[in-house]
Design an enzyme around this catalytic site. Sequence first.
Site, mmCIF file in Angstrom:
data_model
loop_
_atom_site.group_PDB
_atom_site.id
_atom_site.type_symbol
_atom_site.label_atom_id
_atom_site.label_comp_id
_atom_site.label_asym_id
_atom_site.label_seq_id
_atom_site.Cartn_x
_atom_site.Cartn_y
_atom_site.Cartn_z
ATOM 1 N N ASP A 13 0.935 -1.248 -0.140
ATOM 2 C CA ASP A 13 -0.103 0.043 0.003
ATOM 3 C C ASP A 13 0.649 1.193 -0.035
ATOM 4 O O ASP A 13 0.494 2.171 0.522
ATOM 5 C CB ASP A 13 -0.932 0.046 1.168
ATOM 6 C CG ASP A 13 -2.098 -1.300 1.190
ATOM 7 O OD1 ASP A 13 -2.543 -1.503 0.185
ATOM 8 O OD2 ASP A 13 -1.779 -1.995 2.238
ATOM 9 N N LYS A 16 2.502 1.902 -5.127
ATOM 10 C CA LYS A 16 3.203 1.684 -6.310
ATOM 11 C C LYS A 16 2.444 1.802 -7.539
ATOM 12 O O LYS A 16 3.280 2.340 -8.576
ATOM 13 C CB LYS A 16 3.392 0.051 -6.158
ATOM 14 C CG LYS A 16 4.226 -0.389 -5.063
ATOM 15 C CD LYS A 16 4.895 -1.953 -4.751
ATOM 16 C CE LYS A 16 3.244 -2.753 -4.432
ATOM 17 N NZ LYS A 16 2.850 -2.352 -3.150
ATOM 18 N N GLY A 40 -3.985 -4.321 -4.724
ATOM 19 C CA GLY A 40 -4.838 -3.353 -5.351
ATOM 20 C C GLY A 40 -3.997 -2.286 -5.771
ATOM 21 O O GLY A 40 -3.180 -1.733 -4.875
ATOM 22 N N HIS A 41 -3.862 -1.931 -7.028
ATOM 23 C CA HIS A 41 -2.829 -0.702 -7.365
ATOM 24 C C HIS A 41 -3.908 0.515 -7.976
ATOM 25 O O HIS A 41 -4.853 0.246 -8.728
ATOM 26 C CB HIS A 41 -1.843 -1.006 -8.397
ATOM 27 C CG HIS A 41 -0.865 -1.747 -7.825
ATOM 28 N ND1 HIS A 41 0.011 -2.254 -8.606
ATOM 29 C CD2 HIS A 41 -0.448 -2.168 -6.599
ATOM 30 C CE1 HIS A 41 0.808 -3.103 -7.899
ATOM 31 N NE2 HIS A 41 0.486 -3.153 -6.621
ATOM 32 N N GLN A 224 2.068 -6.259 -2.993
ATOM 33 C CA GLN A 224 2.252 -6.162 -1.737
ATOM 34 C C GLN A 224 3.758 -5.343 -1.436
ATOM 35 O O GLN A 224 4.175 -4.462 -2.168
ATOM 36 C CB GLN A 224 2.598 -7.406 -1.229
ATOM 37 C CG GLN A 224 1.176 -8.185 -1.009
ATOM 38 C CD GLN A 224 0.695 -9.150 -2.341
ATOM 39 O OE1 GLN A 224 1.800 -9.675 -3.066
ATOM 40 N NE2 GLN A 224 -0.268 -9.139 -2.749
#
Length: 424
Positions: A13, A16, A40-41, A224
């Site tokens: 988080d 990225k 999740g990006h 991650q």
Amino acid sequence: MANIVVMGAQWGDEGKGKIVDLLTTEVGAIVRFQGGNNAGHTLVVGGKQTILHLIPSGILHADKKCLIGNGVVLDPFVFCQEMDKLAASGIDVSPSRLMISNKAQLIMPYHRAIDAAREQYKSGSDKIGTTGRGIGPCYEDKVARVGIRAADLADDALLARKIQKALVEKNALLHGLYGQEPLSAGKILDELLPVARRLVPYLGDVSTAIQDCAARGILFEGAQGTHLDIDHGTYPFVTSSNTVAGNASAGSGCSPRLFDRIVAIVKAYTTRVGAGPFPTELEDGAGAYLQEKGAEFGATTGRKRRCGWLDLVVLRESQRLNGPTEIALTKLDVLGGLEELKICVGYRYKGAEMPYPPQHENGMAEVEPVYETMPGWTEDISGCRAYGQLPQATRDYIARIEEVLGIPVSIVSVGPDRDQTILR
């Protein structure tokens, strides 16, 4: 053109997605090399937010090739949903620019069922905080050499045999241990076959594609963060794959000699989703301030992220494990408004001061952080576009990070949008 590895230096988080999107302009292809849709990006371009879970963040750039490496565990149903959502927004997700490695492992419905049942079966401190997406059980099948790979989607008979064989063991667990209804091989196959027809045109040799694209530059995108790495993270509160930069080679199918730059993404404070030790966690007004101002909710689960001061011990370990050439510092604007900031520069553990995290299981739950205090700033820095426009206190904060870690901060993010970035 440089070949760049982008990796998270904390517990994920870190932002990225934005940095990958930014650096995509410098390369011809983007490769996702590990994890699954437990990541999740979040990208914000022109005020419009896009959240991606499987498809590489470079997909928003029309002329870029996006590759999903063999180290990824891919849920075919989620992948199709993500493609459909992007296509509805006018994004080209055709096989001409999007490829899935033949060797990527597939997350099946029984993986999700076992993941959820296991976590429900556990109690209290035994809970890991899994996303329930089937990531761990899929990696287990990979290591046990009984997994279903993407290439299997082209062979209906092979798919049927593998699913039937897998359910002998899976249903014994689901029904016998967890008290769940057994799953039907026929039903799973009936649901999977239409998806398989869609995905077969996307399958390919990602290793060869990387080789062909190398001259134009490649960006290797991790999911991650370092301290969720299955080997090097805060075990057992970790993910099920190797998140460190070294896995960019194994997880995509190329030589590590290809890499020119390793960019460590560092959030200006620290967050963590789910269970596990968090030495600098703030459970006071400062923590609530960071959570609210930083909109700290997991992009995949929607869970609140735990917030704390910047932990340079965690980052020192990330430096040792990944060998970053530079830092992209994100969400610096969130710290604005706090009169005083703290940075953790060491741990006290069993009577001794340590520069690195202890390696005993759950040892980080027993450390006491050693803090330095720095003045904060009240100015809104979200409109700054040059380093010299930042307040002196902000620049001092950045300089202290560089001094302790010995790595230059080359990118400073002062807001979620692509344009809210300072390049040094």
